[in-house]
Design a protein around this motif. Structure first.
Motif, PDB file in Angstrom:
ATOM      1  N   GLU A   7       0.848  -1.192   0.000  1.00  0.00           N
ATOM      2  CA  GLU A   7       0.000   0.000   0.000  1.00  0.00           C
ATOM      3  C   GLU A   7       0.882   1.240   0.000  1.00  0.00           C
ATOM      4  O   GLU A   7       1.724   1.405   0.883  1.00  0.00           O
ATOM      5  N   ASP A   8       0.714   2.099  -1.005  1.00  0.00           N
ATOM      6  CA  ASP A   8       1.556   3.294  -1.077  1.00  0.00           C
ATOM      7  C   ASP A   8       1.001   4.456  -0.258  1.00  0.00           C
ATOM      8  O   ASP A   8       1.715   5.411   0.041  1.00  0.00           O
ATOM      9  N   GLU A   9      -0.263   4.356   0.144  1.00  0.00           N
ATOM     10  CA  GLU A   9      -0.893   5.420   0.936  1.00  0.00           C
ATOM     11  C   GLU A   9      -0.678   5.158   2.426  1.00  0.00           C
ATOM     12  O   GLU A   9      -1.112   4.134   2.955  1.00  0.00           O
ATOM     13  N   ILE A  10      -0.013   6.077   3.112  1.00  0.00           N
ATOM     14  CA  ILE A  10       0.254   5.894   4.539  1.00  0.00           C
ATOM     15  C   ILE A  10      -1.039   5.813   5.351  1.00  0.00           C
ATOM     16  O   ILE A  10      -1.188   4.906   6.185  1.00  0.00           O
ATOM     17  N   PRO A  11      -2.022   6.723   5.159  1.00  0.00           N
ATOM     18  CA  PRO A  11      -3.267   6.603   5.927  1.00  0.00           C
ATOM     19  C   PRO A  11      -3.995   5.279   5.680  1.00  0.00           C
ATOM     20  O   PRO A  11      -4.558   4.693   6.612  1.00  0.00           O
ATOM     21  N   ALA A  12      -3.996   4.823   4.430  1.00  0.00           N
ATOM     22  CA  ALA A  12      -4.663   3.559   4.106  1.00  0.00           C
ATOM     23  C   ALA A  12      -3.950   2.389   4.783  1.00  0.00           C
ATOM     24  O   ALA A  12      -4.596   1.457   5.288  1.00  0.00           O
ATOM     25  N   TYR A  13      -2.619   2.444   4.802  1.00  0.00           N
ATOM     26  CA  TYR A  13      -1.830   1.408   5.490  1.00  0.00           C
ATOM     27  C   TYR A  13      -2.168   1.385   6.980  1.00  0.00           C
ATOM     28  O   TYR A  13      -2.404   0.315   7.560  1.00  0.00           O
ATOM     29  N   GLU A  14      -2.196   2.554   7.596  1.00  0.00           N
ATOM     30  CA  GLU A  14      -2.490   2.640   9.031  1.00  0.00           C
ATOM     31  C   GLU A  14      -3.892   2.128   9.330  1.00  0.00           C
ATOM     32  O   GLU A  14      -4.131   1.481  10.355  1.00  0.00           O
ATOM     33  N   LYS A  15      -4.835   2.409   8.432  1.00  0.00           N
ATOM     34  CA  LYS A  15      -6.209   1.934   8.610  1.00  0.00           C
ATOM     35  C   LYS A  15      -6.272   0.412   8.521  1.00  0.00           C
ATOM     36  O   LYS A  15      -6.974  -0.237   9.319  1.00  0.00           O
ATOM     37  N   LEU A  16      -5.543  -0.170   7.576  1.00  0.00           N
ATOM     38  CA  LEU A  16      -5.522  -1.625   7.442  1.00  0.00           C
ATOM     39  C   LEU A  16      -4.941  -2.285   8.684  1.00  0.00           C
ATOM     40  O   LEU A  16      -5.489  -3.264   9.200  1.00  0.00           O
ATOM     41  N   VAL A  17      -3.835  -1.755   9.182  1.00  0.00           N
ATOM     42  CA  VAL A  17      -3.192  -2.328  10.371  1.00  0.00           C
ATOM     43  C   VAL A  17      -4.133  -2.245  11.569  1.00  0.00           C
ATOM     44  O   VAL A  17      -4.263  -3.207  12.339  1.00  0.00           O
ATOM     45  N   ALA A  18      -4.802  -1.106  11.742  1.00  0.00           N
ATOM     46  CA  ALA A  18      -5.726  -0.939  12.863  1.00  0.00           C
ATOM     47  C   ALA A  18      -6.849  -1.969  12.803  1.00  0.00           C
ATOM     48  O   ALA A  18      -7.234  -2.555  13.832  1.00  0.00           O
TER      49      ALA A  18
END
Length: 253
Positions: A7-18
């Motif tokens: 995932e190149d989008e940092i917010p999207a990555y953080e959302k997935l991890v959460a």
């Protein structure tokens, strides 16, 4: 359990991890790659229980990874691409989360991983399937966003994508600036908008800005492997990030 997130989008990555942390009761390890190059590095070093993958990464589409590397685990794709590509995924029984996704969307995909992918009926994704998905993606290119509907107090206004010089993140929304310098709020995040646009015309020059090739008036070298761009309609120059400059140069050609 070990998971690879592409995932190149940092917010999207953080959302997935959460959401992963909420879903799985046991602890898990994960690696995160924003590019095909980094993903190949991880895949050469580790094995994974499953992969969560966006389609558009910093240096190209993730399909290219799965064409060149043998993948022996399930892949759950996450993307804003719809229509032809979504139908191709559905027909092939591949888990697919459509952006902007909700917690329930992610939970449904993970349930599919738990119930189906972990059974003996799971089959690794093959090159012919990837080729079919690439073909669907090409078919979808003719359906890139043509205009945005801008809501205003006195009604709505249509903004043609061909008139946009720059799009930049602005809090939870984005601001589009046309070639005349007028600004228009768009109620999508930058990652979602990026996937709506024709990549032959638009390039994400840094984390918060997307430039239109037809309105680049001048390019100057800058320190730390960056470039300064003068765009039609903008008083101030915009800058590529050091990580995007190489890809930007190739895109210009």
């Amino acid at each position: 359990m070990r998971i690879l997130i592409l995932e190149d989008e940092i917010p999207a990555y953080e959302k997935l991890v959460a959401n992963l942390e909420t879903y799985f009761e046991e602890s898990f390890l994960h690696d995160w790659a924003r590019s095909n190059e980094k993903a190949r590095e991880f895949l050469s070093q580790h094995t994974y229980d499953f992969i969560l993958s966006d389609i558009q990464l910093l240096d190209g589409i993730s399909f290219d990874i799965f064409n060149s590397v043998q993948i022996d685990c399930p892949i759950i794709f996450c993307s804003a691409h719809d229509e032809y590509l979504f139908e191709a995924f559905r027909t092939n029984g591949i888990a697919y989360i459509l952006k902007p996704y909700t917690k329930e969307d992610i939970t449904q995909a993970l349930n599919k991983f738990q119930s189906f992918f972990k059974t003996e009926s799971f089959q690794p994704i093959h090159n012919d399937t990837i080729d079919l998905l690439k073909s669907a993606l090409k078919q979808e290119e003719i359906h890139y966003k043509k205009r945005f509907v801008i809501k205003k107090s006195k009604g709505i206004q249509l903004l043609n994508v061909s008139d946009i010089s720059l799009i930049e993140a602005s809090g939870d929304f984005c601001m589009a600036i046309d070639h005349l310098g007028k600004k228009y709020p768009i109620s999508h995040n930058l990652g979602t908008i990026h996937e709506m646009l024709n990549p032959l015309k638009f390039f994400r020059i840094n984390r918060s800005q997307i430039a239109h090739i037809e309105y680049i008036e001048n390019i100057e070298s800058h320190f730390k492997n960056r470039l300064l761009l003068q765009l039609t309609g903008l008083k101030e120059k915009v800058m590529t990030s050091s990580s995007t400059t190489s890809g930007f140069r190739k895109w210009l050609e």
